[in-house]
Design a protein around this motif. Structure first.
Motif, PDB file in Angstrom:
ATOM      1  N   ALA A  27       0.833  -1.210   0.000  1.00 32.25           N
ATOM      2  CA  ALA A  27       0.000   0.000   0.000  1.00 32.25           C
ATOM      3  C   ALA A  27       0.869   1.262   0.000  1.00 32.25           C
ATOM      4  N   ILE A  28       2.024   1.187   0.634  1.00 32.66           N
ATOM      5  CA  ILE A  28       2.928   2.341   0.681  1.00 32.66           C
ATOM      6  C   ILE A  28       3.351   2.733  -0.730  1.00 32.66           C
ATOM      7  N   ALA A  29       3.744   1.745  -1.536  1.00 33.47           N
ATOM      8  CA  ALA A  29       4.198   2.055  -2.900  1.00 33.47           C
ATOM      9  C   ALA A  29       3.056   2.606  -3.751  1.00 33.47           C
ATOM     10  N   LEU A  30       1.857   2.071  -3.544  1.00 31.22           N
ATOM     11  CA  LEU A  30       0.709   2.567  -4.318  1.00 31.22           C
ATOM     12  C   LEU A  30       0.211   3.909  -3.773  1.00 31.22           C
ATOM     13  N   ASP A  31       0.681   4.262  -2.579  1.00 31.11           N
ATOM     14  CA  ASP A  31       0.177   5.462  -1.898  1.00 31.11           C
ATOM     15  C   ASP A  31      -1.350   5.471  -1.812  1.00 31.11           C
ATOM     16  N   VAL A  32      -1.867   4.386  -1.263  1.00 29.48           N
ATOM     17  CA  VAL A  32      -3.257   4.413  -0.821  1.00 29.48           C
ATOM     18  C   VAL A  32      -3.219   4.366   0.704  1.00 29.48           C
TER      19      VAL A  32
ATOM     20  N   ARG B  21      10.414   6.752   4.130  1.00 30.49           N
ATOM     21  CA  ARG B  21       9.213   5.972   3.789  1.00 30.49           C
ATOM     22  C   ARG B  21       9.593   4.637   3.155  1.00 30.49           C
ATOM     23  N   GLN B  25       9.569   0.386   4.459  1.00 33.11           N
ATOM     24  CA  GLN B  25       9.121  -0.837   3.765  1.00 33.11           C
ATOM     25  C   GLN B  25      10.148  -1.964   3.924  1.00 33.11           C
ATOM     26  N   TYR B 331      -3.909   6.690 -12.191  1.00 35.49           N
ATOM     27  CA  TYR B 331      -3.381   5.325 -12.136  1.00 35.49           C
ATOM     28  C   TYR B 331      -4.056   4.429 -13.170  1.00 35.49           C
ATOM     29  N   THR B 343       4.763   1.413  -9.666  1.00 29.19           N
ATOM     30  CA  THR B 343       4.586   2.792  -9.221  1.00 29.19           C
ATOM     31  C   THR B 343       4.958   2.914  -7.739  1.00 29.19           C
ATOM     32  N   HIS B 344       5.591   4.022  -7.416  1.00 26.76           N
ATOM     33  CA  HIS B 344       5.941   4.341  -6.027  1.00 26.76           C
ATOM     34  C   HIS B 344       5.568   5.785  -5.795  1.00 26.76           C
TER      35      HIS B 344
END
Lengths: 385, 385
Positions: A27-32, B21, B25, B331, B343-344
């Motif tokens: 979720a961090i990479a997708l920024d949701v 950030r 991860q 997206y 994507t990041h």
């Protein structure tokens, strides 16, 4: 720590286990925005997530509060009771997978009934309430038979192999005491166990990962080899098609894990899970899109990512807890010995036999890869070398 | 949300940006406790980390409190003043990289002095306080010249190309007003810019990633191609050796990013950073061990992971902010068009020209890969298609 008012959706995952923990990474990479409903601040996902609601991850009140704060609700486990799910859905929450889909992963009798209707290859089975029913089923298919609790089981719990009527009686008596619905199945004479994962979005897109071999001991998955070595191509295709058919028929949204037996005649459906699954942990490094990212994409109705593998073989082993609680000190040996090994630990209290992490390697020779992960997992457990 | 009393070390990262950030991860998989010192709950890392101390990430009091709660302190940026670092070290904290190493990334004059002593290939340079010194330097090496603030610059800030004495005067006057020490360098006639990363542990192990090409526009890194296409093998080796020599000589612990110019004659040292760096974001998917995991392993003195690449070419593009604040809605197109794109996004407020994320693809043909990431980055920025 979450700041709302950002133009991104918030996904809430019910349950604070390692699946939520690894979904948080994706979720961090997708920024949701990603939020978990966990029972304790020490839960695997609660240790690392920025946004945690502490509460009962099976209870109506906490789930309603949680769902209200999320755009999509999804699950780390199947243990939310169906009546609770119904009320959460009726509150207007977007629940993915839906209660209607999820109950096929919650109730093995319902799953077998539906899968049989759909013509999926299943073991012979029967819902049972009396030992007489088991006796006549055993006479029909042969002993031993497999008794299963219809719900609540995992990692070998809720499954018993009964060699005789008297063994079956012991199991049924115990089940009756807890009012657990039971079923009986033939013991499938399998060559090996397989698994396949498919993701499905509300939009209707599906993406299937390669069929993998899972190596189980004592009902617990120990290793996964992706793809399943030497698997007949038609069989692999059939297994993937079966997963897709089930995903569509059950209207699954998110990742569906399908566990299978390979017999002399083909593949037979064993179990279903509607979430990221242990048999898919290899995808973190081994596929362009991990099962965790894929699950998020699917429940958010985003286009699915490529499930293409990144190496000829990817092999994963679970690390089980050993006798002593420290694992970190054992990293030194394992990392120095195998610089390509990827370690994933879940922040769990170590208990003997508990899944506390997994390790993954990739390469050309699955025999060599299997040796490497077994060696690493044994060392990390603390077994003598 | 962190639960101490676990037998794992806690790493504290000073600064709550995207580097922290992405390090979070990596910390999850290693199961080390990871804590950030961030200025605001809306900072990139603070949005996702379970363990955040809010405070001044350059101020003594907050840093001392932070350091006391951590086993190792490391950095998301170079902006902690040296006197503060000294007091933090004197408090007994384990600071990696150390103040002694870090000041070479904080102060370009100190870096150039030391690199020149070590015989590293540098542009001709001079510390300057008067416009007369710039004038005589320009007469010696030719105009234009490059004026740099000795500290505090990044992403093209703190760097000015002066075509004339009068332009130099404007820059120096402004610097004098803020008491910023200045230096002047020749403008290196480079073919292209390169970068290389090396990790070094206190134990003395080093691991070097392949040399990459970085494509800069307006002083901001736009794309990275790994490895640098067509780079002469001796030059690549020389660049890696230079990075290792610097890491040892400066006693770096953690990741050292070395930015280089490639000229007709070889490689010339441009800048240093002692932390994960934009030029290494490709390693998340493109190397067996990402620079973020590697940095953690290095500062924890764990054995380093393999820096081996996972594909012939890995290409990354930064996504810059555009005119409107929403990115999530874009997206759909990008993911549907390129299911292999990774994507990041960093959770940052969108501002025109600000780095808000990056995208990565892997494959055989770096031209095609570059087109794919450029296309995705342009769409995600919101440029017309």
């Amino acid at each position: 720590m979450s700041e709302r008012n950002r133009p991104v959706p918030r996904v809430g995952m019910v349950g604070g286990g390692q699946l939520a923990r690894m979904t948080h990474q994706a979720a961090i990479a997708l920024d949701v925005d990603f939020r978990v409903l966990a029972r304790s601040a020490g839960d695997s996902a609660a240790l690392v997530c920025g946004d945690v609601q502490l509460g009962d991850d099976r209870g109506l009140n906490d789930l309603l509060t949680f769902a209200k704060s999320c755009d999509v609700v999804t699950f780390d486990h199947e243990h939310v009771p169906e009546p609770v799910l119904r009320e959460v859905e009726e509150s207007g929450a977007r629940v993915r997978p839906s209660r209607d889909a999820l109950r096929h992963a919650q109730d093995k009798i319902r799953m077998r009934t539906r899968a049989s209707e759909l013509g999926a290859p299943c073991p012979r089975w029967r819902a049972v309430t009396t030992v007489g029913q088991v006796e006549s089923f055993g006479a029909e298919v042969g002993w031993p038979v497999v008794l299963k609790a219809a719900s609540g089981g995992y990692d070998g719990r809720g499954v018993w192999v009964a060699d005789s009527v008297s063994e079956a009686r012991t199991v049924l008596d115990r089940a009756a005491a807890t009012e657990t619905p039971m079923m009986v199945e033939e013991r499938v004479p399998f060559r090996r166990e397989l698994a396949v994962q498919v993701a499905r979005s509300p939009y209707g897109q599906v993406a299937t990962y390669p069929v993998v071999e899972t190596v189980q001991r004592d009902g617990i998955c120990h290793e996964v080899i992706a793809p399943a070595p030497g698997l007949d191509e038609d069989r692999a295709t059939r297994a993937q098609e079966l997963a897709i058919e089930l995903a569509h028929a059950l209207d699954v949204t998110g990742v569906l894990a399908v566990e299978l037996f390979e017999t002399d005649d083909g593949v037979v459906l064993n179990e279903l899970a509607m979430r990221p699954h242990n048999s898919g942990h290899w995808t973190i490094e081994g596929a362009r899109t991990s099962q965790f990212e894929q699950h998020l994409r699917a429940v958010l109705d985003l286009p699915l990512g490529s499930p293409r593998t990144t190496a000829p073989f990817v092999v994963m082993a679970n690390v089980l807890g050993g006798e002593d609680s420290g694992v970190f000190d054992r990293y030194f040996h394992v990392m120095a010995k195998d610089p390509e090994l990827k370690t994933h630990f879940y922040g769990k209290q170590v208990r003997p036999g508990r899944k506390i992490g997994h390790v993954t390697v990739q390469g050309d020779d699955h025999h060599a890869l299997l040796e490497r992960v077994r060696d690493a997992a044994a060392h990390l457990k603390g077994a003598s070398q």
